[in-house]
Design a protein around this motif. Sequence first.
Motif, PDB file in Angstrom:
ATOM      1  N   ALA A 221       0.831  -1.211   0.000  1.00 29.83           N
ATOM      2  CA  ALA A 221       0.000   0.000   0.000  1.00 29.83           C
ATOM      3  C   ALA A 221       0.859   1.252   0.000  1.00 29.83           C
ATOM      4  N   GLY A 222       2.003   1.212   0.680  1.00 32.92           N
ATOM      5  CA  GLY A 222       2.892   2.363   0.730  1.00 32.92           C
ATOM      6  C   GLY A 222       3.485   2.696  -0.628  1.00 32.92           C
ATOM      7  N   ILE A 223       3.957   1.679  -1.335  1.00 34.19           N
ATOM      8  CA  ILE A 223       4.540   1.927  -2.656  1.00 34.19           C
ATOM      9  C   ILE A 223       3.457   2.259  -3.679  1.00 34.19           C
ATOM     10  N   LEU A 224       2.245   1.748  -3.454  1.00 38.89           N
ATOM     11  CA  LEU A 224       1.127   2.086  -4.338  1.00 38.89           C
ATOM     12  C   LEU A 224       0.778   3.566  -4.218  1.00 38.89           C
ATOM     13  N   CYS A 225       0.896   4.115  -3.014  1.00 38.35           N
ATOM     14  CA  CYS A 225       0.665   5.539  -2.793  1.00 38.35           C
ATOM     15  C   CYS A 225       1.641   6.377  -3.617  1.00 38.35           C
ATOM     16  N   VAL A 226       2.898   5.936  -3.650  1.00 42.17           N
ATOM     17  CA  VAL A 226       3.901   6.646  -4.443  1.00 42.17           C
ATOM     18  C   VAL A 226       3.551   6.592  -5.927  1.00 42.17           C
ATOM     19  N   ALA A 227       3.174   5.407  -6.419  1.00 41.03           N
ATOM     20  CA  ALA A 227       2.851   5.254  -7.839  1.00 41.03           C
ATOM     21  C   ALA A 227       1.613   6.059  -8.224  1.00 41.03           C
ATOM     22  N   ASP A 228       0.642   6.158  -7.319  1.00 44.05           N
ATOM     23  CA  ASP A 228      -0.585   6.897  -7.610  1.00 44.05           C
ATOM     24  C   ASP A 228      -0.344   8.398  -7.738  1.00 44.05           C
ATOM     25  N   GLN A 229       0.627   8.921  -6.963  1.00 51.64           N
ATOM     26  CA  GLN A 229       0.809  10.366  -6.888  1.00 51.64           C
ATOM     27  C   GLN A 229       1.992  10.878  -7.707  1.00 51.64           C
ATOM     28  N   CYS A 230       3.038  10.099  -7.818  1.00 51.36           N
ATOM     29  CA  CYS A 230       4.258  10.557  -8.522  1.00 51.36           C
ATOM     30  C   CYS A 230       4.194  10.120  -9.981  1.00 51.36           C
ATOM     31  N   HIS A 231       3.529  10.918 -10.787  1.00 49.00           N
ATOM     32  CA  HIS A 231       3.261  10.535 -12.170  1.00 49.00           C
ATOM     33  C   HIS A 231       4.467  10.682 -13.072  1.00 49.00           C
ATOM     34  N   GLY A 232       5.542  11.261 -12.564  1.00 52.16           N
ATOM     35  CA  GLY A 232       6.741  11.441 -13.378  1.00 52.16           C
ATOM     36  C   GLY A 232       7.798  10.382 -13.147  1.00 52.16           C
ATOM     37  N   LEU A 233       7.482   9.329 -12.412  1.00 48.83           N
ATOM     38  CA  LEU A 233       8.452   8.272 -12.130  1.00 48.83           C
ATOM     39  C   LEU A 233       8.982   7.663 -13.430  1.00 48.83           C
ATOM     40  N   ARG A 234      10.316   7.568 -13.516  1.00 50.07           N
ATOM     41  CA  ARG A 234      10.939   6.945 -14.676  1.00 50.07           C
ATOM     42  C   ARG A 234      11.668   5.658 -14.311  1.00 50.07           C
ATOM     43  N   LEU A 238      12.530  -2.156  -6.348  1.00 55.32           N
ATOM     44  CA  LEU A 238      11.974  -2.636  -5.078  1.00 55.32           C
ATOM     45  C   LEU A 238      12.033  -4.142  -4.982  1.00 55.32           C
ATOM     46  N   ASN A 239      11.684  -4.631  -3.811  1.00 52.00           N
ATOM     47  CA  ASN A 239      11.619  -6.067  -3.588  1.00 52.00           C
ATOM     48  C   ASN A 239      10.336  -6.640  -4.158  1.00 52.00           C
ATOM     49  N   TYR A 240      10.373  -7.914  -4.469  1.00 48.28           N
ATOM     50  CA  TYR A 240       9.225  -8.550  -5.101  1.00 48.28           C
ATOM     51  C   TYR A 240       7.993  -8.508  -4.208  1.00 48.28           C
ATOM     52  N   HIS A 241       8.169  -8.530  -2.897  1.00 47.68           N
ATOM     53  CA  HIS A 241       6.990  -8.562  -2.020  1.00 47.68           C
ATOM     54  C   HIS A 241       6.187  -7.266  -2.102  1.00 47.68           C
ATOM     55  N   LEU A 242       6.790  -6.187  -2.656  1.00 47.28           N
ATOM     56  CA  LEU A 242       6.057  -4.936  -2.849  1.00 47.28           C
ATOM     57  C   LEU A 242       5.373  -4.864  -4.210  1.00 47.28           C
ATOM     58  N   LEU A 243       5.704  -5.795  -5.084  1.00 45.63           N
ATOM     59  CA  LEU A 243       5.108  -5.803  -6.419  1.00 45.63           C
ATOM     60  C   LEU A 243       3.716  -6.431  -6.360  1.00 45.63           C
ATOM     61  N   SER A 244       2.761  -5.777  -6.990  1.00 43.45           N
ATOM     62  CA  SER A 244       1.378  -6.270  -6.984  1.00 43.45           C
ATOM     63  C   SER A 244       0.712  -5.923  -8.302  1.00 43.45           C
ATOM     64  N   ASP A 245      -0.412  -6.582  -8.551  1.00 41.16           N
ATOM     65  CA  ASP A 245      -1.192  -6.249  -9.747  1.00 41.16           C
ATOM     66  C   ASP A 245      -1.678  -4.807  -9.686  1.00 41.16           C
ATOM     67  N   GLU A 246      -2.068  -4.359  -8.496  1.00 42.37           N
ATOM     68  CA  GLU A 246      -2.545  -2.987  -8.331  1.00 42.37           C
ATOM     69  C   GLU A 246      -1.450  -1.969  -8.662  1.00 42.37           C
ATOM     70  N   LEU A 247      -0.211  -2.273  -8.268  1.00 44.95           N
ATOM     71  CA  LEU A 247       0.897  -1.364  -8.545  1.00 44.95           C
ATOM     72  C   LEU A 247       1.145  -1.265 -10.047  1.00 44.95           C
ATOM     73  N   LEU A 248       1.162  -2.403 -10.741  1.00 44.77           N
ATOM     74  CA  LEU A 248       1.392  -2.384 -12.184  1.00 44.77           C
ATOM     75  C   LEU A 248       0.284  -1.643 -12.915  1.00 44.77           C
ATOM     76  N   LEU A 249      -0.947  -1.792 -12.462  1.00 45.33           N
ATOM     77  CA  LEU A 249      -2.058  -1.083 -13.094  1.00 45.33           C
ATOM     78  C   LEU A 249      -1.969   0.417 -12.837  1.00 45.33           C
ATOM     79  N   ALA A 250      -1.507   0.785 -11.629  1.00 45.21           N
ATOM     80  CA  ALA A 250      -1.332   2.207 -11.323  1.00 45.21           C
ATOM     81  C   ALA A 250      -0.242   2.815 -12.202  1.00 45.21           C
ATOM     82  N   LEU A 251       0.855   2.073 -12.406  1.00 45.22           N
ATOM     83  CA  LEU A 251       1.936   2.558 -13.263  1.00 45.22           C
ATOM     84  C   LEU A 251       1.534   2.577 -14.733  1.00 45.22           C
TER      85      LEU A 251
END
Length: 434
Positions: A221-234, A238-251
């Motif tokens: 949820a913490g890294i998802l917050c970053v992906a939702d708000q920081c739209h300029g990420l290039r 991170l570790n695999y345990h932070l990777l989720s379907d929700e994160l990939l969809l947000a990116l």
Amino acid sequence: MKRIKGGEEGSAGESPPEASKKVRTEPESEEPEAAGESPRCDWSRLPQELLLHIFQYLPLLDRAYASQVCRGWNEAFHMPELWRCFEFELNQPASSYLKATHPDLIKQIIKRHSNHLQYVSFKVDSSMESAEAACDILSQLVNCSLKTLGLISTARPSFMEVPKSHFISALTVVFVNSKSLSSLKIDDTPVDDPSLKVLVANNSDTLKLLKMSSCPHVSPAGILCVADQCHGLRELALNYHLLSDELLLALSSEKHVHLEHLRIDVVSENPGQHFHAIKKSSWDAMVRHSPKFNLVMYFFLYEDEFGPFFNDEIPVTHLYFGRSVSKEVLGRVGLHCPRLVELVVCANGLRPLDEELIRIAKHCTQLSAIGLGECEVSCSAFVEFVKMCGRRLSQLSIMEEVLIPDHRYSLDEIHWEVSKHLGRVWFPDMMPTW
């Protein structure tokens, strides 16, 4: 005759000491300069721009010594341009052979140049004292607006031993005061979800690079917050345990800038650890949104932990196996990694990888670099692999003991055949180069 000769000698010439005295009495200003000889250079009058360029190449301690030469050099030492980029080296003499930034210089930097710092990194050894010293410095950077911050531990545990509250408090000072932070490297630190929210609240428009592998206090949820708000990420690591379907969809959302690099560390802390699977549809959405992004994956797993991986197509481009990987897994890689550009296998075992390499060459049509360590491949299969890949193999790092001679090629013959297909001279490696 002797007397006359002696008189001639006395009148015609003088003893060397007397002659030298006459030479010394001649004024130096009257001596003409030798042809082509340049006048003496007054180092104290060098232009500030030139001094600044020279000082940038000097180690900090040498730069401090140079500042004591004259007033002009001291002024150059304190020019703001000289303090925009700085690396604090914090090491304990009793436990590290690395040099450390002198405490007096650190005090001077904080007192006079903290508002000039923009690109800052901290390199610390494994001791808690060094990590705490870094946190103390961070806590005092209240008048600066950093663009990049890197916390580098040359050995574990370092920052992970610092009390979490102390670390978070120091990091928050930087997050709040730096309104234009674009690059943040905080691997192996006790950063947590609330501190990431502070980061996003103050730097969401500028953050482009975030590396935070091995941060156990951060949740998906913490890294998802970053992906939702920081739209300029290039770039994101991170570790695999932070990777989720929700994160990939947000990116992959329309409002998000295209990600260029996604690095995932898949690390097993204990044998038999369970890993979740990522849906193929999530990876497909990521590829549609960022078709040229690089997916870099580092695997440090035991052989029985690869169950959730490579069962469906995955857009990995750079793949590294740090521990032994089975023939079955490498076979799945050949079938389900069509975007693969680089492959490194550090160990496999004693079963030849002939079929797996041929499959990879057939399906991974973008493969341009491969490294094999403690594996076995027959010389005939290896030649066929190189023949199928052709000259797109820009890097071919194969240990000599990997190649098993057969009825077609010996070790003395194989390098000629491989060189022919590569279009350049090639020999097996005597030691790993990756």
